[in-house]
Design an enzyme around this catalytic site. Sequence first.
Site: not given
Length: 436
Positions: A145, A168, A170, A196, A205, A294, A318, A321, A349-351, A372
């Site tokens: 990251s 990764q 931004y 990303t 959050r 991504k 994400h 999030r 990704d995710g789960g 992640g």
Amino acid sequence: MSRKTATASNAVISVVAASPETIAAENQMNRKVELKRSDIKACNSSDYQLAARSILPKPLYEYLASGTDDEQTLSENEAAFKTWYLRPRVMRSVGSISTTTTLFGQHLSMPVFISPAGVHALCDEAGECASARACGRAGTLFGLSQHATRSIEQVAKATQGGTNLWYQSYILKDRDMTLRLVRRAADAGYQGVFLTVDSVRFGYREADARNGFNALPPPHRLVNYDEEVARKTPGSRKKWLAPEASVVDKSKIYGGEEDAWDQNTEQLFEQNPTWEDVRWLKKEGCHDLPLIVKGIMTAEDAVEAVKAGADGVMVSNHGGRGLDGALAAIDALPEVVEAVGGKVPILLDGGIRRGTDVLKALALGATAVGIGKPVFFALAVGGENAVANLLDMLRRETEAAMAICGCETVSDIGRSFVTRHPNGGGRVGHYVRSKL
């Protein structure tokens, strides 16, 4: 009113690498973890989360485990896999099972990798170096990251060429810094770039707000930014630098005025991006390195990404999030696969928690999948060795699922191996946060 952490909010960005003093302070911070690591036996990825919950301070655990708003998307990321069912085939040759695959010609021991996610040193003193070395041991890809607690160069040095490293990025308001970071990764031997695109803003959050987690705990630093600030000269700005970037107070990323820490980093990101930014980064920063966009959740954006020059797309929300109420990643995958039509690889990704999840994602059209949250929990429980064990568990589970479904190689996995329940079973239940 948000609670402040004075030490963090007054920090001056100057640290380039982890000093002996920093490591010593982190050792003290992690002492509670070290005392409990030896008596934990993990048989699956969820075991690591349960163990981490008993080890980590509540604000840190909930920072890692939580999502935004009602956490619907966080919950459904994992639960939605249960609404897809496998269709095993029998009497097929599976005597030479292989989970190996390739991505842009790069060999992976399995279609599972570590997705880019920041601040690994919150869970282990070696930070991203530990996770990257674990990927090297497992023979798979590690995504570093931009918000890492160990620098691009530190991770490359720690892995000594033994890990397939990707960086990764931004799109920052400071475009010159965006380019320099990507070029540093290329110079350090990284093999690809994730861009990303779903984080112009972060979702709210509530767990962080309730716990007062509105600053990166000292002595941790986002060292890639530290080094860039130290290197930057007044005359280095180019035409891509937005005017407002010159007045960004980067010290706020360590403790600003928002209730949740991640929201304090929003000021760094370009909030008026276009697909032209993808073309620009590919041309000016990536050159021959593959660029994966991504954060794609719709067919329309998948098409736009490919048109803009992306070499691949990654279905991701994400980790629940970002935008709450978005589809689970696995449920968004089919429309993206259909829209792309095989032009470029598709990651997800995710789960992902089980080898059967990996198989379902590949059957629906993914080339490989990232993990992640489980990485952070494994790091907290047992550092590099636990992350290596986590990856090995997923490899063994994937191998077993392939064998039972009659798939000897990854290329044998296709859409016919997965279906919805004929009676509409497997509905996602109500999410209860206490089950974390």
